[in-house]
Enzyme design. Structure first.
Site, PDB file in Angstrom:
ATOM      1  N   ALA A   1       0.475  -1.138  -0.042  1.00 43.02           N
ATOM      2  CA  ALA A   1       0.142  -0.221   0.488  1.00 43.02           C
ATOM      3  C   ALA A   1       1.175   1.494  -0.148  1.00 43.02           C
ATOM      4  O   ALA A   1      -0.005   2.521   0.091  1.00 43.02           O
ATOM      5  CB  ALA A   1      -1.193   0.103   0.934  1.00 43.02           C
TER       6      ALA A   1
ATOM      7  N   ASP B   1      12.362   5.418   5.508  1.00 39.97           N
ATOM      8  CA  ASP B   1      11.371   4.314   5.761  1.00 39.97           C
ATOM      9  C   ASP B   1      11.784   3.265   6.806  1.00 39.97           C
ATOM     10  O   ASP B   1      11.216   3.762   8.077  1.00 39.97           O
ATOM     11  CB  ASP B   1      11.104   3.967   4.448  1.00 39.97           C
ATOM     12  CG  ASP B   1      10.663   4.511   3.458  1.00 39.97           C
ATOM     13  OD1 ASP B   1      10.175   6.016   3.767  1.00 39.97           O
ATOM     14  OD2 ASP B   1      10.625   3.580   2.725  1.00 39.97           O
TER      15      ASP B   1
HETATM   16  C1  GLA Z   1      10.134   4.434  -1.519  1.00 42.34           C
HETATM   17  C2  GLA Z   1      11.936   4.330  -0.411  1.00 42.34           C
HETATM   18  C3  GLA Z   1      12.356   5.855   0.722  1.00 42.34           C
HETATM   19  C4  GLA Z   1      12.115   7.095  -0.877  1.00 42.34           C
HETATM   20  C5  GLA Z   1      10.872   6.817  -1.219  1.00 42.34           C
HETATM   21  C6  GLA Z   1      10.658   8.048  -1.831  1.00 42.34           C
HETATM   22  O1  GLA Z   1       9.229   4.361   0.306  1.00 42.34           O
HETATM   23  O2  GLA Z   1      12.273   3.209   0.364  1.00 42.34           O
HETATM   24  O3  GLA Z   1      13.536   5.679   0.718  1.00 42.34           O
HETATM   25  O4  GLA Z   1      12.908   7.167  -1.549  1.00 42.34           O
HETATM   26  O5  GLA Z   1      10.036   6.078  -2.265  1.00 42.34           O
HETATM   27  O6  GLA Z   1      10.207   9.325  -1.226  1.00 42.34           O
END
Ligand code: GLA
Length: 385
Positions: free
Chosen positions: A126, A175
């Site tokens: 998601a 993240d």
């Molecule tokens: C994914 C990657 C993150 C980030 C986002 C975009 O979630 O895991 O490190 O680059 O895309 O912001």
């Protein structure tokens, strides 16, 4: 081997492995308010940890085997030998937890193996970082189990390394950082250059506001190439311009040097430079309590991701456009893109109407039905037992 859903993770662990877990740890998924595709560019980002967590229960084994099972996956027990751990091998989902063991193996200094049970409620696919939640839950558990005292930023770096090398996804550090360092009630202003943080209160309920998460149910595969290609364009811009990072050039200075870059490189890096400014402007708006301005900033982020960075998709655009047409203060896609979720900052009393309108717009466009969540900033990774 089946898993009894109603029992606790400890009870299920006992049923499956015949012993109680030594440690149980949990780590959340995330939404990102603003600062998309800039974490790998030394940028600033403003995500928060959501309430939904991935939980892992672990016990050490004397032999060098990993036995691992996830009730979020096929509920089949997978066995791997510690000696066979190698990047980019094994079943897709097992790479995340096993990658963390691999990334921590030298620190663990342990000849045995592990029994691992995974459970959780972070929706998979998601765009809410179920993968980082899983990595960070394992990293937090092992840190506690072996009394390693690894700092939070370093745990995030270990989880990122597992994903970059063992899984093969060139993600940034956002993240994992927010999954570990998020705090209840606040968004995390993260400086991806040195992982320094500031907790920015995001207490919208008393203001009658709500953050609606719209899961398009279109699943993205970030290892597919689009993510890495765009990242490479931004890195190329840094090299060609001879700067240390896109963060070290102002928007006017970057625009003035447009002729030095090819069109694709320019437009992708333009997203990066402007998005980093949007994060700082967004934080200023939050500090001033100006949610109208904050909403406008997140919508501008969507437009840039859609038109400049080109990582949106029709479902995300319909979600955002419908939310805005009904009076959302702001709305945008979040995460890697090509599917996953969008967020809309709305007045709480509009929630039901908003969900209905977005669901009908999806039906009218022939898309699969979206799912909705509401979310508030929640605590980061923790040891439960
Ligand atoms: C994914 C990657 C993150 C980030 C986002 C975009 O979630 O895991 O490190 O680059 O895309 O912001």
């Amino acid at each position: 081997m089946g898993i009894k859903k109603i029992a606790t993770i400890g009870e299920n662990f006992l049923t499956l492995f015949g012993t109680t877990p030594e440690i149980v740890a949990a780590a959340p998924g995330r939404v990102n308010l603003v600062g998309e595709h800039v974490d790998f560019l030394d940028g600033f980002v403003l995500p928060f940890a959501i309430e939904a967590v991935t939980t892992v229960a672990i016990a050490r084994r004397a032999d060098p085997k990993i036995r691992i099972i996830s009730s979020q996956q096929t509920s089949e027990l997978i066995t791997v030998n510690m000696a066979d751990l190698a990047p980019m091998t094994g079943e897709a989902w097992t790479r995340y937890p096993i990658g963390v063991i691999w990334a921590m193996s030298e620190l663990l200094n342990f000849k045995g193996g592990f029994d691992i049970l995974i459970d959780g409620n972070v929706p998979l696919g998601a765009g809410l970082s179920s993968s980082a939640a899983l990595e960070c839950a394992v990293a937090t558990a092992l840190n506690e189990l072996f009394s390693l005292n690894i700092s939070k930023p370093d745990l995030a770096r270990i989880a990122q390394r597992a994903e970059n090398i063992y899984v093969g996804m060139p993600c940034g550090i956002m993240d994992q950082s927010v999954s570990i360092m998020g705090e209840k009630g606040s968004a995390l202003l993260l400086d991806c250059r040195d992982l320094s943080t500031e907790h920015i209160p995001f207490n919208i309920s008393p203001l009658g506001l709500e953050l609606l998460v719209i899961d398009t149910q279109v699943h993205h595969e970030l290892t597919d190439g689009g993510y890495g290609e765009r990242r490479a364009s931004c890195e190329k811009a840094v090299t060609v311009l001879g700067i240390t990072s896109l963060r070290d050039i102002s928007v006017p200075d970057f625009v003035a040097r447009a002729s030095e870059l090819d069109e694709t490189t320019y437009i992708r890096a333009f997203h990066g430079v402007t998005e980093m400014k949007r994060v700082l402007d967004g934080v200023a708006a939050l500090r001033a309590g100006d949610f109208k301005e904050f909403g406008a900033i997140i919508t501008a982020s969507h437009i840039s991701l859609r038109d400049n960075y080109t990582v949106s998709c029709p479902e995300l655009n319909v979600a955002v456009e419908t939310a805005l047409s009904l009076g959302a203060l702001g709305s945008r896609m979040i995460g890697g893109g090509y599917g996953g979720s969008a967020i809309a900052l709305i007045r709480a009393e509009q929630t039901e109407d908003m969900k209905k309108a977005i669901a009908s717009a999806f039906a009218a466009a022939g898309f699969i039905a979206p799912r909705f969540f509401t979310s508030l900033p929640s605590a980061g990774a923790r040891v439960i037992k």
